[in-house]
Design a protein around this motif. Structure first.
Motif, PDB file in Angstrom:
ATOM      1  N   ILE A  20       0.848  -1.197   0.000  1.00 12.46           N
ATOM      2  CA  ILE A  20       0.000   0.000   0.000  1.00 12.46           C
ATOM      3  C   ILE A  20       0.881   1.244   0.000  1.00 12.46           C
ATOM      4  N   PRO A  21       0.590   2.158  -0.938  1.00 10.16           N
ATOM      5  CA  PRO A  21       1.444   3.356  -1.025  1.00 10.16           C
ATOM      6  C   PRO A  21       1.276   4.234   0.211  1.00 10.16           C
ATOM      7  N   ALA A  22       2.336   4.955   0.544  1.00  7.43           N
ATOM      8  CA  ALA A  22       2.261   5.852   1.700  1.00  7.43           C
ATOM      9  C   ALA A  22       2.056   7.270   1.198  1.00  7.43           C
ATOM     10  N   TYR A  23       1.136   8.006   1.813  1.00 12.51           N
ATOM     11  CA  TYR A  23       1.015   9.421   1.504  1.00 12.51           C
ATOM     12  C   TYR A  23       1.490  10.208   2.713  1.00 12.51           C
ATOM     13  N   ALA A  24       2.450  11.092   2.496  1.00 13.81           N
ATOM     14  CA  ALA A  24       3.000  11.871   3.603  1.00 13.81           C
ATOM     15  C   ALA A  24       2.042  13.020   3.925  1.00 13.81           C
ATOM     16  N   ALA A  25       1.032  12.712   4.722  1.00  8.92           N
ATOM     17  CA  ALA A  25       0.031  13.734   5.067  1.00  8.92           C
ATOM     18  C   ALA A  25       0.605  14.690   6.104  1.00  8.92           C
ATOM     19  N   LEU A  26      -0.102  15.783   6.309  1.00  9.27           N
ATOM     20  CA  LEU A  26       0.309  16.764   7.309  1.00  9.27           C
ATOM     21  C   LEU A  26       0.300  16.121   8.685  1.00  9.27           C
ATOM     22  N   GLU A  27       1.250  16.529   9.502  1.00  9.68           N
ATOM     23  CA  GLU A  27       1.278  16.004  10.872  1.00  9.68           C
ATOM     24  C   GLU A  27       0.288  16.789  11.732  1.00  9.68           C
ATOM     25  N   ASP A  28      -0.196  16.128  12.768  1.00 15.48           N
ATOM     26  CA  ASP A  28      -1.169  16.763  13.655  1.00 15.48           C
ATOM     27  C   ASP A  28      -0.501  17.861  14.475  1.00 15.48           C
ATOM     28  N   VAL A  46       2.610  26.893   9.105  1.00 11.79           N
ATOM     29  CA  VAL A  46       2.899  27.249   7.710  1.00 11.79           C
ATOM     30  C   VAL A  46       3.331  26.014   6.907  1.00 11.79           C
ATOM     31  N   ASP A  47       2.693  24.881   7.232  1.00 11.55           N
ATOM     32  CA  ASP A  47       3.060  23.636   6.544  1.00 11.55           C
ATOM     33  C   ASP A  47       2.027  23.170   5.521  1.00 11.55           C
ATOM     34  N   GLY A  48       0.798  23.728   5.542  1.00 11.21           N
ATOM     35  CA  GLY A  48      -0.267  23.121   4.745  1.00 11.21           C
ATOM     36  C   GLY A  48      -0.868  23.997   3.669  1.00 11.21           C
ATOM     37  N   ASN A  49      -0.278  25.163   3.409  1.00  5.60           N
ATOM     38  CA  ASN A  49      -0.816  26.066   2.382  1.00  5.60           C
ATOM     39  C   ASN A  49      -2.289  26.374   2.619  1.00  5.60           C
ATOM     40  N   GLU A  50      -2.627  26.498   3.897  1.00  6.56           N
ATOM     41  CA  GLU A  50      -3.998  26.861   4.236  1.00  6.56           C
ATOM     42  C   GLU A  50      -4.117  28.384   4.240  1.00  6.56           C
ATOM     43  N   ASN A  51      -5.348  28.871   4.218  1.00  8.83           N
ATOM     44  CA  ASN A  51      -5.540  30.320   4.199  1.00  8.83           C
ATOM     45  C   ASN A  51      -5.556  30.844   5.636  1.00  8.83           C
ATOM     46  N   PHE A 126       3.019  17.804  -6.389  1.00 12.31           N
ATOM     47  CA  PHE A 126       2.007  17.373  -5.430  1.00 12.31           C
ATOM     48  C   PHE A 126       1.941  15.841  -5.372  1.00 12.31           C
ATOM     49  N   GLY A 127       1.923  15.290  -4.152  1.00 12.36           N
ATOM     50  CA  GLY A 127       2.062  13.841  -3.973  1.00 12.36           C
ATOM     51  C   GLY A 127       0.843  12.996  -4.307  1.00 12.36           C
ATOM     52  N   MET A 128      -0.340  13.637  -4.436  1.00 14.32           N
ATOM     53  CA  MET A 128      -1.554  12.816  -4.616  1.00 14.32           C
ATOM     54  C   MET A 128      -1.576  12.055  -5.943  1.00 14.32           C
ATOM     55  N   PHE A 336       5.801  26.003  12.325  1.00 17.96           N
ATOM     56  CA  PHE A 336       5.716  24.657  11.740  1.00 17.96           C
ATOM     57  C   PHE A 336       5.730  24.731  10.216  1.00 17.96           C
ATOM     58  N   PRO A 337       6.913  24.570   9.580  1.00 16.73           N
ATOM     59  CA  PRO A 337       7.008  24.616   8.111  1.00 16.73           C
ATOM     60  C   PRO A 337       6.901  23.203   7.530  1.00 16.73           C
ATOM     61  N   ARG A 338       7.039  23.092   6.215  1.00 17.02           N
ATOM     62  CA  ARG A 338       6.980  21.781   5.567  1.00 17.02           C
ATOM     63  C   ARG A 338       8.367  21.390   5.062  1.00 17.02           C
ATOM     64  N   PHE A 339       8.769  20.169   5.398  1.00 20.19           N
ATOM     65  CA  PHE A 339      10.032  19.620   4.920  1.00 20.19           C
ATOM     66  C   PHE A 339       9.722  18.387   4.088  1.00 20.19           C
ATOM     67  N   PHE A 340      10.419  18.215   2.964  1.00 16.88           N
ATOM     68  CA  PHE A 340      10.208  17.043   2.112  1.00 16.88           C
ATOM     69  C   PHE A 340      11.482  16.205   2.111  1.00 16.88           C
ATOM     70  N   ASP A 341      11.335  14.975   2.541  1.00 16.30           N
ATOM     71  CA  ASP A 341      12.495  14.095   2.649  1.00 16.30           C
ATOM     72  C   ASP A 341      12.755  13.377   1.320  1.00 16.30           C
ATOM     73  N   THR A 342      13.072  14.160   0.291  1.00 16.15           N
ATOM     74  CA  THR A 342      13.389  13.577  -1.014  1.00 16.15           C
ATOM     75  C   THR A 342      14.748  14.135  -1.448  1.00 16.15           C
ATOM     76  N   PRO A 343      15.488  13.400  -2.302  1.00 12.15           N
ATOM     77  CA  PRO A 343      16.854  13.819  -2.619  1.00 12.15           C
ATOM     78  C   PRO A 343      16.967  15.276  -3.080  1.00 12.15           C
ATOM     79  N   ARG A 344      16.076  15.734  -3.936  1.00 10.73           N
ATOM     80  CA  ARG A 344      16.225  17.107  -4.455  1.00 10.73           C
ATOM     81  C   ARG A 344      15.765  18.177  -3.466  1.00 10.73           C
TER      82      ARG A 344
END
Ligand code: PMP
Length: 376
Positions: A20-28, A46-51, A126-128, A336-344
């Motif tokens: 089952i694929p993993a989706y890196a959702a926002l943390e609580d 400031v992690d979810g691009n919310e208004n 976008f990961g979806m 609380f910002p967003r970090f992406f654990d990918t090589p680039r």
């Protein structure tokens, strides 16, 4: 009587879902705040691009009104489709509403992407799209963005020719740049379905291709009230597409996919566009201000963005700073910002644009972290 057999859920899984694929959702927020010992009430999220301004006044009023939660909504989405038709000047038959634009993405996969079908993406993005591809047994052909996050026209066009669909946001998440119309034109000539995700278009100078999508069977434009409309938690998004494609989605969606509260708030939002547009302009102005202030610190490199967030590369010339470490330092300071654990993106951080006061706190926190680094 046959031998007793027990149901084995793993065994019974569709082959595409054996892993089952993993989706890196926002943390609580509360859980992270507790972990870092900060008061959740003071966190700048400031992690979810919310208004940061939340729903429009009319939407809030509608949510307090009598929207009849005890009744099922209209499976035909008549009022909503009519409101969006007026808002975007497209025929109502070309609009389909979803529980977030995520649902429209899922519906497109259900209709068009089966085991072994290919979809094209341009990472980082976008990961979806990749998540849904995995759920439906589809294969992702990724054509990475080039230097400076430019789109690889030739690569994307060639990949699209061999694929069922192309998914690209404009502006792109997390890089913030928009998709050139010339690229969309080229992709439309490949025979693949082009899904242009305009989740952040209200913060940009780009013209929407929604009206084009209403007459072009190969183009779907996605929009959402999660960002511009401040309704992320209520879940309301929509797609604009050729009526023939819209009809397919309408016939295969869950009948009552829009909840009563979301319908009421969405209808009110389309009656309150002036204030939502004004807030979007303020956020775009703030985006330029925070970008300039952070660039001035010397170790942060914001990419030009047309969205409600900015992607920052970290580190001075020849220096590499881990995004994760900076994320943790910010979290300790209640940011609380967003970090992406990918090589680039490992030496990057993405921050959503907040209110001027929130942005000042973000700038101050980055300044402190920079000073701490300088002291070693
Ligand atoms: N598209 C993009 C590019 C996004 O960044 C997001 C939200 N992060 C979505 C779609 C999903 O939006 P919604 O809340 O409408 O499902």
């Amino acid at each position: 009587m046959g031998a007793v057999r027990r149901f084995d859920p793993q065994e019974a899984l569709r082959p595409a879902l054996r892993s089952i694929p993993a989706y890196a959702a926002l943390e609580d927020l509360d859980a992270v705040a507790r972990q870092y010992g900060v008061d959740p009430a003071t966190v700048v999220k400031v992690d979810g691009n919310e208004n940061p301004y939340g729903p429009s006044p009319k939407a809030l009023e509608a949510l307090r009104g009598d929207y009849q939660p005890h009744r099922y909504g209209d499976a035909g989405q008549r009022r909503l489709r009519a409101a969006i038709s007026r808002y975007l000047d497209v025929p109502a038959e070309s609009v389909v509403c979803g529980s977030g634009s995520d649902e429209i993405i899922d519906l497109l996969f259900r209709l068009f992407i089966g085991e072994g079908d290919r979809i094209v993406t341009a990472s980082p993005t976008f990961g979806m799209y990749a998540f849904d591809a995995a759920l439906h047994g589809g294969e992702v052909v990724d054509v990475p963005l080039l230097e400076g996050w430019a789109f690889d026209f030739e690569g994307l066009e060639a990949a699209a020719r061999e694929s069922k669909a192309v998914f690209i946001p404009s502006p792109n998440n997390p890089t913030g740049n928009t998709v050139p119309v010339a690229l969309v034109e080229r992709l439309l000539g490949t025979g693949a379905l082009v899904v242009l995700d305009e989740a952040y278009i209200e913060f940009s100078h780009t013209l929407s291709l929604a009206r084009r999508a209403a007459t072009e069977p190969g183009l779907v434009v996605l929009r959402t009230l999660s960002k511009w409309g401040g309704l992320a938690g209520l879940r309301f998004g929509y797609g604009v597409m050729h009526p023939q494609v819209a009809d397919l989605l309408m016939r295969t969606k869950q009948p009552y996919n829009i909840n009563a509260a979301a319908e009421a708030a969405a209808l009110a939002s389309f009656e309150d566009t002036a204030i939502l547009d004004e807030r979007a302009r303020t956020l775009a102005t703030e985006r330029e201000r925070i970008s300039a202030a952070l660039a001035g610190l010397g170790w942060l490199h914001p990419y030009p963005s047309e969205a409600v967030f900015v992607l920052l590369r970290l580190g001075r010339e020849g220096q590499r700073i881990e995004g994760k470490a900076v994320r943790d330092s910010l979290r300790k300071r209640g940011i609380f910002p967003r970090f992406f654990d990918t090589p680039r993106l490992r030496d990057h951080i993405r921050i959503s644009i907040g209110t001027p006061e929130q942005n000042d706190r973000v700038i101050a926190a980055f300044r402190e972290i920079g000073e701490e680094q300088a002291r070693g």
